[in-house]
Scaffold this motif. Structure first.
Motif, PDB file in Angstrom:
ATOM      1  N   ILE B 300     101.307 123.999  40.846  1.00  0.00           N
ATOM      2  CA  ILE B 300     100.071 124.752  40.813  1.00  0.00           C
ATOM      3  C   ILE B 300     100.061 125.670  39.584  1.00  0.00           C
ATOM      4  O   ILE B 300     101.039 126.349  39.316  1.00  0.00           O
ATOM      5  N   TYR B 302      98.080 128.876  38.052  1.00  0.00           N
ATOM      6  CA  TYR B 302      97.183 129.888  38.633  1.00  0.00           C
ATOM      7  C   TYR B 302      96.994 131.083  37.719  1.00  0.00           C
ATOM      8  O   TYR B 302      97.731 131.285  36.760  1.00  0.00           O
ATOM      9  N   LYS B 327      86.188 126.874  35.997  1.00  0.00           N
ATOM     10  CA  LYS B 327      87.428 126.084  36.090  1.00  0.00           C
ATOM     11  C   LYS B 327      87.276 124.679  35.510  1.00  0.00           C
ATOM     12  O   LYS B 327      88.198 124.115  34.951  1.00  0.00           O
ATOM     13  N   ILE B 345      96.502 126.800  46.868  1.00  0.00           N
ATOM     14  CA  ILE B 345      97.767 126.592  46.163  1.00  0.00           C
ATOM     15  C   ILE B 345      98.433 125.282  46.582  1.00  0.00           C
ATOM     16  O   ILE B 345      99.359 124.813  45.936  1.00  0.00           O
ATOM     17  N   THR B 359      87.975 127.458  46.965  1.00  0.00           N
ATOM     18  CA  THR B 359      87.870 128.679  46.152  1.00  0.00           C
ATOM     19  C   THR B 359      86.394 128.943  45.848  1.00  0.00           C
ATOM     20  O   THR B 359      85.586 128.030  45.891  1.00  0.00           O
ATOM     21  N   PRO B 511      93.877 129.883  42.291  1.00  0.00           N
ATOM     22  CA  PRO B 511      94.475 128.583  41.950  1.00  0.00           C
ATOM     23  C   PRO B 511      93.602 127.877  40.930  1.00  0.00           C
ATOM     24  O   PRO B 511      92.375 127.869  41.072  1.00  0.00           O
TER      25      PRO B 511
END
Lengths: 342, 544
Positions: B300, B302, B327, B345, B359, B511
């Motif tokens: 992951i 982040y 993102k 995550i 998210t 994340p």
């Protein structure tokens, strides 16, 4: 012939002396400690360096230093590679045969295609055939070797998938290193997959050899063409023709032989050009030869390797040069009488 | 002699042609019967391994070359990558208090026989004890020979966990733990926990060649080392007395090709059967004889907030930032779309993944609204630390930081990018909590979902500084602890869903992506090679 041979040997010795002088002086010209440059001992302590310095006669005059260097070279000690810390001599033993193989095959290809094409062009002088051959040779000569290399990889390796693009043989095969010349080593080995290995090695050889051969082949075309034209205009050809010999007989019995002699004379000169092309080609085709090794050494500022590599590569070119001189002399009795080496 | 030269030449050419056609015909006949090529796999790999023992490294290149090819572990993961199954241990038993783990070893396990070692006995308890003793005992000669470097075991604090390893009999060993820990099995099943031969070690010790144990490998795995030329190639042959399913190929060759263009060319020119990390995916897709494999890795990337420092001690601000970051743009620019958008995550491939938890969506309005709600209409200034190295989970933190800088400028937040520290200093300062926010990531060592939660976000790791957000939530910690006490996956999944919803609400970190690992291969090569975590595995690979 004896005098001729002695003269060549003499020339060879002097050239080698000059080459070693150049290589020796390079160690001074490269940046850094001269002793480190010449021995390649980058990790040696001061005490060790002192011992090495002793063996290179560091205390003595430049001339005695040169002779110490010469004795090192003659005993096969060319120092250590500064980057890998392996003896240069071993590295050369591994890499030189691959280059010999590539360049000799390329030379054979260049001669096998270039010379007959040149003869044909001369025989068909001022015809369409002549023009076509000349155009092709002009084109071939103008193509830069690195571009040609990439192009043949693109076409024959990637698009058509006929030939591999890198290396000397597939990693699948395990061939024992005997002579270093891979094709010969394969024949000598008793591997059950010997024939597959041989085929594979040939497939690997085709593209780089053709790429190296192209430019020299075009030169051979022109040399052969000029030589043949000269011969065809000479009196003995006219005499033969007057005797009633057929054109075919004239060409095969008289013209080709005499034209060949003049072409052979220039093979040695062309060989230097060919080796330069081979160095670039080795990089493109990841050919494990001395040219690629030398170019990598230049990138890595491996001065010891550069000195050793240059010395060996130029000696190789020179030896081939002298060999072709002998062949020339063998073919042409007049040349044996010439007094000076050229 | 020259008169016949041309004729000789012609003859030579003719002979050469005859020879060539003979050879090609001869070769064809040969091909159909036993072609070496059909029984070998050439894998063009991206780098040079540091050694041949995964105990001593964490680098992916070395793990790929060694773990699953040369060695076995006591236990391993099944194909589904979640269940632990027997390997060198045919069964195992954990006591109720979780402090004693007993392994019952197989009796038919042979070590490799090579030109540098011939084993005289099969695997027994001594080998297992030796393999872990060298990691645990700092006076062990083989601990010293490796320079005391066992990075994986040191990072999971293996030494603190294990009290001692007991030899019950020839084929039974017991690990006595200092405290119960349900990750012990996951750690022993990881790529690093391989079993070495004590007999080989003793032989080497006689000649004082201790370091050879890590460079001239002897293991129990499906392949053994035939030859290695540093920086050039590695040749493996099958281990003829392997205890498991024997490989059907005759040679496995790693052709080390660091340049990604050369790797692609070699694949297209049919010199490689498989290449790692391919470029130009479209080109590979166009070719009917090639195929592209992908696997989402257990990792992951982040953006973490230091929740001890204002303004990020306010969860509304953290959420606002999550709304303000585009993102999708990051995935396209930084990962070149070779990654999966991370909603939590936990990657999709884990059983703990829950699709209902997402998210916040990209929305400048929403972000502005939340900022206003938190009292930051006018925006603020913040430091963003970008990791100075490349990792699969974050291949280019500086570009990512610049994209975030531009995104946040739209909601009046001025971002200062901090990138001046070298990696170890950077991590040191993060552990001290000197940052305000940071771009970082995590690669799981084994597929247990706890490996994402506890090291990243628990209170315990907030104390050690490994939890870079310094976020500590009692309820969240309780859930994690409860999830570790039970073995039923459905039940654990409920706990982890709860944990994930707490994270979605609290947003201690945003994340960003789970990177994918790619490889390209000829279609005639069959069998799974890529794993979601850990190294590649050639055990079941064949050619038809």
């Amino acid at each position: 012939m004896l005098i001729f041979s002695l003269r060549r040997l003499n020339l060879f010795l002097f050239t080698i002396i000059l080459l070693t002088l150049l290589s020796f002086s390079l160690s001074f010209l490269f940046p850094g400690n001269q002793l480190v440059n010449i021995s390649g001992q980058v990790n040696a302590t001061d005490e060790q360096l002192a011992i090495i310095g002793e063996s290179y006669n560091q205390g003595g005059s430049l001339i005695s230093q040169y002779f110490a260097y010469l004795s090192h070279i003659l005993s096969g000690d060319m120092g250590l590679s500064m980057s890998s810390q392996t003896p240069i001599f071993n590295e050369i033993l591994i890499h030189l045969p691959a280059t010999i193989e590539l360049t000799l095959v390329a030379l054979i290809i260049a001669m096998a295609f270039g010379i007959p094409l040149g003869f044909i062009a001369a025989i068909k002088h001022r015809s369409k055939v002549d023009d076509t051959v000349l155009t092709i040779s002009m084109l071939g000569y103008s193509i830069p070797v690195f571009w040609l290399g990439l192009l043949v990889i693109l076409i024959f390796s990637i698009q058509l998938g006929w030939f591999p693009s890198s290396g000397q043989i597939s990693l699948l095969f395990e061939i024992e290193h005997v002579t270093g010349l891979l094709l010969i080593d394969i024949m000598l080995s008793d591997d059950p997959f010997k024939w597959q290995a041989f085929q594979n090695a040939l497939a690997h050889l085709v593209l780089p050899a053709v790429v190296v051969a192209l430019a020299p082949a075009t030169i051979f075309i022109r040399l052969a063409r000029t030589a043949m034209m000269q011969v065809l205009e000479s009196h003995y050809i006219k005499a033969a023709s007057a005797k009633g010999l057929s054109f075919r007989q004239i060409i095969y019995r008289h013209a080709i032989r005499n034209a060949m002699v003049n072409v052979i004379r220039d093979v040695g000169l062309q060989f230097a050009n060919l080796v330069t092309l081979a160095m670039v080609t080795e990089v493109i085709f990841s050919w494990p030869g001395i040219g690629r090794w030398l170019i990598e050494s230049i990138y890595q500022r491996d001065f010891t390797a550069i000195q050793g590599g240059l010395l060996v590569l130029s000696s190789y070119i020179f030896i081939v040069h002298i060999l072709t001189d002998f062949i020339y002399a063998g073919l042409n009795p007049i040349a044996r009488g010439k007094k000076y080496g050229s | 002699m020259g008169v016949f030269l041309s004729i000789q030449e012609q003859t030579t050419v003719r002979t050469l042609f005859a020879l060539l056609s003979f050879l090609s015909l001869y070769g064809c006949g040969y091909d159909e019967n036993i072609s070496l090529n059909n029984k070998s796999i050439v894998y063009c790999s991206e780098g040079v391994p540091e050694g041949f023992n995964p105990q001593t490294v964490t680098s992916g290149v070395t793990i790929d070359v060694t773990s699953n090819q040369l060695y076995n572990r006591l236990i391993t993961y099944d194909k589904d990558e979640t269940t632990i199954i027997p390997a060198l241990a045919k069964s195992w038993h954990v006591t109720k208090d979780g402090k004693k783990v007993t392994f019952y070893l197989r009796r038919d396990v042979n070590f490799h026989q090579t030109n540098y070692f011939t084993p005289t006995r099969t695997l027994n308890s001594d080998d297992v004890i030796f393999s872990f003793e060298r990691i645990l005992n700092s006076e062990h000669p083989y601990y010293i020979s490796a320079g005391g470097k066992f990075p994986f075991f040191q990072s999971v604090e293996f030494g603190k966990l294990i009290n001692n390893i007991e030899r019950i009999n020839d084929y039974t060993v017991r690990f006595n733990l200092n405290q119960a820990d349900s990750t012990i099995l996951a750690n022993l099943a990881s790529d690093f926990a391989i079993i070495l031969s004590k007999e080989y070690a003793d032989t080497l010790a006689q000649y004082n060649f201790h370091t050879n144990i890590d460079s001239s490998p002897i293991g129990t795995g499906p392949f053994k080392l035939k030859s290695y030329r540093a920086g050039s190639y590695i040749k493996y042959v099958p281990h003829e007395s392997y205890w498991g399913n024997k490989s059907t190929i005759e040679q496995l060759i790693f052709d080390i090709t660091p340049n990604s263009y050369t790797r692609l060319t070699k694949l297209l020119a049919k010199e490689c059967d498989i290449i790692s990390y391919p470029i130009a995916h479209e080109k590979i897709d166009q070719r009917p004889d090639l195929t592209l494999d992908e696997k989402t890795s257990f990792n992951i990337g982040y953006l973490g907030f230091n929740t001890q420092k204002p303004p990020f001690n306010n969860k509304v601000v953290r959420k606002a930032i999550a709304h303000a970051i585009n993102k999708q743009a990051i995935l396209e620019t930084v990962y070149f779309s070779q990654a999966e958008n991370a909603s939590t995550i936990i990657p999709k491939t884990s059983w703990a993944y829950d699709s209902t938890i997402q998210t916040p969506e990209y929305s400048i309005e929403q972000a502005k609204k939340l900022l206003a709600q938190a009292g930051f209409e006018g925006g603020f200034e913040m430091d963003l630390w970008a990791m100075p190295v490349q990792r699969p989970y974050n291949p280019d933190a500086r570009t990512m930081a610049k994209l975030i800088q531009a995104d946040l400028a739209k909601v009046n937040i001025k971002v200062n990018i901090i990138r001046d520290y070298e990696w170890s200093k950077f991590l040191g300062l993060l552990a001290e909590g000197r940052h305000q926010s940071v771009l970082l990531g995590w690669s799981a060592d084994h597929p247990d979902p706890d490996n994402f939660f506890t090291p990243l976000l628990s209170c315990a790791s907030a104390l050690t500084g490994n939890n870079r957000t310094f976020w500590c939530n009692g309820e969240f910690d309780n859930i994690l602890a409860n999830a570790l006490l039970i073995n039923d996956i459905a039940q654990r999944k409920r706990y982890y869903k709860e944990a994930l919803s707490i994270l979605a609400d609290e947003m201690p970190l945003i994340p960003i992506a789970h990177s994918k690992r790619y490889q390209a291969r000829k279609k005639i090569v069959k069998g799974e090679i890529l794993n979601a975590f850990g190294g590649i595995d050639f055990t079941n690979v064949s050619k038809n």
